[in-house]
Design an enzyme around this catalytic site. Structure first.
Site, PDB file in Angstrom:
ATOM      1  CB  THR A   1     -33.864  24.628 -38.738  1.00  0.00           C
ATOM      2  OG1 THR A   1     -32.798  23.762 -39.162  1.00  0.00           O
ATOM      3  CG2 THR A   1     -34.611  25.153 -39.959  1.00  0.00           C
ATOM      4  N   GLY A   2     -31.374  25.345 -36.433  1.00  0.00           N
ATOM      5  CA  GLY A   2     -30.731  24.812 -35.232  1.00  0.00           C
ATOM      6  C   GLY A   2     -30.838  25.761 -34.050  1.00  0.00           C
TER       7      GLY A   2
ATOM      8  CB  SER B   1     -34.397  22.532 -42.984  1.00  0.00           C
ATOM      9  OG  SER B   1     -33.927  21.693 -41.956  1.00  0.00           O
TER      10      SER B   1
ATOM     11  CB  CYS C   1     -19.652  27.597 -26.317  1.00  0.00           C
ATOM     12  SG  CYS C   1     -19.476  25.821 -26.076  1.00  0.00           S
TER      13      CYS C   1
ATOM     14  CD  GLN D   1     -17.842  22.909 -21.904  1.00  0.00           C
ATOM     15  OE1 GLN D   1     -16.652  22.711 -21.633  1.00  0.00           O
ATOM     16  NE2 GLN D   1     -18.296  22.865 -23.145  1.00  0.00           N
TER      17      GLN D   1
ATOM     18  NE  ARG E   1     -21.880  18.357 -23.202  1.00  0.00           N
ATOM     19  CZ  ARG E   1     -21.566  19.306 -24.068  1.00  0.00           C
ATOM     20  NH1 ARG E   1     -21.909  20.563 -23.821  1.00  0.00           N
ATOM     21  NH2 ARG E   1     -20.901  19.022 -25.170  1.00  0.00           N
TER      22      ARG E   1
ATOM     23  CG  HIS F   1     -21.154  26.299 -21.523  1.00  0.00           C
ATOM     24  ND1 HIS F   1     -22.198  25.396 -21.548  1.00  0.00           N
ATOM     25  CD2 HIS F   1     -20.493  26.144 -22.715  1.00  0.00           C
ATOM     26  CE1 HIS F   1     -22.164  24.727 -22.700  1.00  0.00           C
ATOM     27  NE2 HIS F   1     -21.154  25.169 -23.410  1.00  0.00           N
TER      28      HIS F   1
ATOM     29  CG  ASN G   1     -24.380  27.113 -23.877  1.00  0.00           C
ATOM     30  OD1 ASN G   1     -25.123  27.238 -22.900  1.00  0.00           O
ATOM     31  ND2 ASN G   1     -24.628  26.232 -24.836  1.00  0.00           N
TER      32      ASN G   1
END
Length: 347
Positions: free
Chosen positions: A11-12, A40, A130, A157, A235, A242, A315
């Site tokens: 589910t991610g 979930s 990543c 990123q 970030r 990325h 990414n």
């Protein structure tokens, strides 16, 4: 007859991308199971034109699958990968839990695809960080040609690297600023909307963050221990994609033109590089693509045998899901994944 696969963490962000890429690349899977935590249970995820209902990891029978693609975090990977191995399945893990284990191969197929055959020690193959994944795809052809001595890398990123909640935080802060709501950081250390944050993961004793450490040690493990690398990981308020500004010191001379010609023909790379026409790739343009894009290849005049380039990749794809599926394809091509079960790991 195809293989039987379980996606843990279905589910991610990365789990959903795994399902999309398996379908997109027509991976020969007779069975695909969506697995997640108990909260979930019953949630639906898409797999091509099919809908899968999530099953609970606690009750799922891993002996009925050949391969597990796991993107559920380090603690879950530490707990479940050995159990899955005992059930007889190979796990390709996207977390940092197993990357530096000497008995677990860390694989980017364009760089060290043969390393998948070391899976037998623990029935686990690790997917790199990543930011490392796209970087080593760019470095490997240069290293094979003349040798890479030293790398200085600054990353930009996207928030998707920190998960769905991080993407929601960027969206909510951006929207809130326009209606005079005070942004409240929850996922990130500081406000991310209209800002950049020079910290990804925790700080270590030497002042580097763990993300910066990962790039160093993972590059060494994947390509060559002799490569020295230093990174600053930042970030930025971008949802997906990325970017990296990379300076490389080589062991022998190579012109920018020679590097462009080499990279253009290298696996996994798309060279888009014409300054006169403003041709270069931004993160927005790389979303949904398979490639690691290289632009702005040029000589570094400050160091002997120096080159510089701009590197961009999705990414959620090459940095995570696509690389995992490519590892699965490597296992398939080498005859490791078969309809029959793999022998179970014993204590």
């Amino acid at each position: 007859m195809g293989t039987r696969i379980a996606i843990v963490g279905a589910t991610g962000n990365v789990g959903r991308e795994l399902l999309a890429i398996l379908d997109e690349r027509m991976f020969p899977a007779d069975e695909v199971h969506a697995v997640a935590s108990r909260r979930s249970l019953g949630k639906e995820v898409s797999f091509g034109d099919r809908t899968l209902k999530c099953q609970d990891i606690e009750s799922f029978d891993f002996s009925k699958v050949d391969l597990v693609l796991m993107s559920a975090g380090g603690s879950t990977a530490k707990q479940w990968c050995p159990k899955i191995a005992k059930a007889g399945a190979i796990t390709i893990d996207n977390s940092s839990a197993w990357r530096m284990d000497p008995d677990v191969p860390l694989v980017v197929p364009e760089c060290n695809g043969e390393a998948v055959m070391d899976y037998k020690k623990k029935m686990i193959i690790a997917n790199p960080n990543c930011s490392t994944a796209q970087l080593v795809v760019a470095l490997k052809p240069l290293h094979d040609a003349v040798g890479v001595k030293r790398v200085v890398c600054s990353t930009y990123q996207s928030v998707s690297g920190a998960g769905k909640d991080a993407m929601d935080e960027l969206w909510n802060q951006t929207r809130g600023i326009y209606v005079n709501d005070e942004p409240t950081p929850e996922i990130f250390q500081k406000e991310i909307a209209f800002n950049v944050i020079p910290q990804i993961d925790v700080f270590m004793d030497d002042g580097f963050t763990k993300e910066e450490w990962k790039m160093r040690v993972e590059t060494k493990k994947i390509i060559d221990e002799s490569i020295e690398l230093v990174a600053t990981c930042v970030r930025v308020p971008v949802f997906v994609g990325h970017s990296e500004a990379v300076s490389v010191e080589l062991n022998a001379p190579m012109s920018a033109k020679e590097a462009q010609d080499l990279l253009r023909e290298s696996p996994g790379i798309m060279l888009v590089d014409d300054p006169e026409e403003d041709l270069y790739i931004t993160p927005k343009e790389c979303v949904g693509d398979w490639a690691t894009f290289i632009s702005r290849v040029r000589k570094d005049p400050t160091v002997e045998n120096g080159l510089m380039f701009w590197c961009v990749s999705d990414n959620l794809r090459k940095g995570a899901a696509l690389n995992a599926v490519q590892i699965a394809e490597e296992l398939l091509n080498r005859g490791v994944i078969k309809p029959e079960k793999q022998p179970a790991v014993t204590d």
